[in-house]
Design an enzyme around this catalytic site. Structure first.
Site, PDB file in Angstrom:
ATOM      1  N   LYS A  34       0.836  -1.200   0.000  1.00 57.34           N
ATOM      2  CA  LYS A  34       0.000   0.000   0.000  1.00 57.34           C
ATOM      3  C   LYS A  34       0.873   1.252   0.000  1.00 57.34           C
ATOM      4  O   LYS A  34       1.879   1.321   0.713  1.00 57.34           O
ATOM      5  CB  LYS A  34      -0.905  -0.013   1.233  1.00 57.34           C
ATOM      6  N   SER A  94      -9.071   2.523   2.825  1.00 56.79           N
ATOM      7  CA  SER A  94      -8.074   3.179   2.014  1.00 56.79           C
ATOM      8  C   SER A  94      -7.074   2.221   1.374  1.00 56.79           C
ATOM      9  O   SER A  94      -6.213   2.642   0.592  1.00 56.79           O
ATOM     10  CB  SER A  94      -7.303   4.201   2.870  1.00 56.79           C
ATOM     11  N   SER A  98      -9.775   0.088   6.874  1.00 59.27           N
ATOM     12  CA  SER A  98      -9.158   0.219   5.556  1.00 59.27           C
ATOM     13  C   SER A  98      -8.572  -1.057   4.980  1.00 59.27           C
ATOM     14  O   SER A  98      -8.213  -1.090   3.804  1.00 59.27           O
ATOM     15  CB  SER A  98      -8.062   1.294   5.603  1.00 59.27           C
TER      16      SER A  98
END
Length: 514
Positions: free
Chosen positions: A93, A170, A194
């Protein structure tokens, strides 16, 4: 020394490949780690950057192929794997620093930011033999429920199961990349949901660990007391094996006293979170699970009804196999899941503490973002950026913190007093939303963002939780179900999830053209 093998990248079938299958291929000389990496990079080029253009990846490694070749040489010379993740491709990420690769934190302001060292977790994964393929799209400053962000010029990441729908955030890029078979594993990060929201929306497995079990050094924070990186994978087994290589004490992150405590308690049992997964089928059959029906959406709402049907059908399958489900009630649940959250009180300070380590970037997120936005999905982000510089200056901050601790005690006592193995509920009350829902005000209530996630329950209490595929709506959208345990119960949750995976069997590869 093993005989050198000729490259066979074009022959490697990577769709739905697991860690065990990949490493069996290395051992049997059917393909090399280099072949595997080339095959995944080729798939990314054809389907993520072109073709259907899922848009799940950001910067890609220029050294991954050479690093895989080094691992192949090591195996040839020693006959051994370097570690548990030898040769396994991993995407990270874009909230986490990666040496030599552009890392944006989802913001246009960091488009030229190239860290000179890896996040602690990335270092650990490399030491276990993983090959870092590159970065995945991340919501702006990890603070938005939709995938579009400034670093991608607000291009959404497409859901592999329906290209007109979002992947959640996210860690949406990580979720999409794992689901679409652009990697075997991906690193996510979870503050308020997330990891679990994209896992639910992308039909994969995602684990939120007890905060402090995994180091956050090198990750841009959001709420330090809730932040935790975690593994995202297509199977529970791969999720458990990845977790093995992520946990551990880091002297630069004092929260990892939790990791030191877990190790002192002899966790994980058997030396691996995957050590007893095979017992999970029997364990889920004998388990007593609390159903938090308060957080199922109303059946009068077609979107909520679609999710409820899928989760209740999964519960019926498990019940038929022997699992005991009991309804539980948590007093003032809606209040406790929202009021103790301190995004508006604390996040600016926490993000700024990270920016202070990046002198080439603006030193205050308030200088990066406007005070408000007409774009619905950015309203919360702007409010966070202009919160107090010192959270203690907010008169509600101490009360919110005290109520957070009170809520954790209530949930702990509920689980213990009823003898529950876990709580369960849908991760999100609706299926993956359409891109236009980010802009049309669907999730705005009384002028405030009101995304229908249930993930705050585990986030506020700082409990571990795992999202497992539950099935698909009638129109083919993925739905996940979440299991929540007590702190340090990651291994028990993984074993229960393994049982759910075996009995419900809801993981499916995306349809053509993926």
């Amino acid at each position: 020394m093993l005989p050198k093998q000729e490259p066979t990248a074009g022959m490697v079938e990577v769709r739905e490949i697991t860690i065990a299958q990949a490493q069996a291929g290395f051992k049997d000389r059917r393909f090399t780690a280099q072949d595997l990496v080339i095959a995944f990079l080729d798939r990314i080029a054809k389907s993520d950057e072109a073709g259907p253009r899922i848009n799940s990846t950001m910067a890609l490694s220029t050294t991954a192929i050479d690093e895989a070749a080094e691992l192949d040489n090591y195996l040839n010379e020693t006959g051994k794997f370097r570690g548990k993740l030898h040769g396994i491709p991993v995407l990270v990420k874009d909230q986490a620093d990666t040496k030599g690769m552009v890392t944006t934190y989802g913001s246009a302001v960091a488009k030229n930011n190239i860290p000179d060292e890896d996040a602690f977790v990335v270092t650990k994964l490399k030491a276990a033999g993983a090959v870092i393929l590159g970065k995945t799209t991340a919501a702006e400053w990890a603070t938005v429920w939709f995938s579009a962000n400034g670093a991608t010029d607000y291009e959404f990441t497409k859901n592999p199961y329906n290209f007109g729908h979002d992947v959640g955030a996210s860690s949406g890029g990580s979720g999409a990349a794992v689901a679409a078979n652009f990697t075997i594993l991906a690193v996510g990060e979870d503050t308020g949901g997330s990891i679990r929201v994209p896992s639910s929306f992308c039909n994969i497995v995602g684990l939120r660990a007890t905060p402090g079990l995994i180091s956050r050094t090198g990750f841009c924070p959001l709420i330090k007391v809730q932040d935790t990186p975690g593994p995202m994978a297509r199977t529970v087994t791969d999720c458990a094996l990845m977790l093995d290589s992520m946990v551990g004490f880091d002297p630069k992150d004092e929260f990892t006293g939790f990791a030191a405590t877990a190790a002192a308690l002899g966790l994980p049992k058997g030396g691996s979170y995957a050590a007893s997964l095979q017992d999970g089928v029997e364990k889920i059959k004998r388990a007593k699970i609390g159903v938090v029906r308060q957080k199922f959406g109303p059946d009068s709402d077609p979107s909520c009804n679609a999710v409820n049907k899928v989760v209740l059908a999964a519960i019926d399958k498990l019940q038929s196999a022997g699992t005991t489900f009991v309804d539980v009630h948590i007093e003032n649940l809606d209040h406790y899941m929202i009021y103790p959250l301190t995004y508006l009180q604390r996040s600016r300070s926490d993000i700024n503490s990270f920016l202070a380590t990046k002198p080439h970037l603006p030193q205050d997120i308030a200088d990066i973002l406007p005070e408000s936005s007409d774009i619905p999905y950015l309203k919360m982000l702007c409010a966070v950026a202009h919160g107090p510089e010192d959270p203690k200056s907010d008169p509600t901050y101490i009360d919110r913190t005290l109520q957070r601790d009170e809520f954790k005690r209530k949930v702990d006592c509920l689980i213990a007093s009823l003898g529950l193995d876990a709580l369960t509920l849908p991760d999100v009350r609706v299926p993956p939303p359409r891109f236009e829902d980010a802009l049309n005000g669907r999730f705005i209530k009384d002028g405030q963002e009101d995304f229908p996630t249930n993930t705050f329950l585990a986030s506020v209490t700082c409990h571990p939780a795992i999202s497992v595929p539950a099935g698909f709506t009638e129109d083919g959208l993925p739905v996940g179900m979440e299991f929540i345990g007590l702190q340090y119960q990651e291994q028990a949750l993984l074993e229960l999830a393994y049982g759910v995976e075996a009995i419900v069997g809801a993981r499916k590869a995306p349809p053509e053209p993926l």
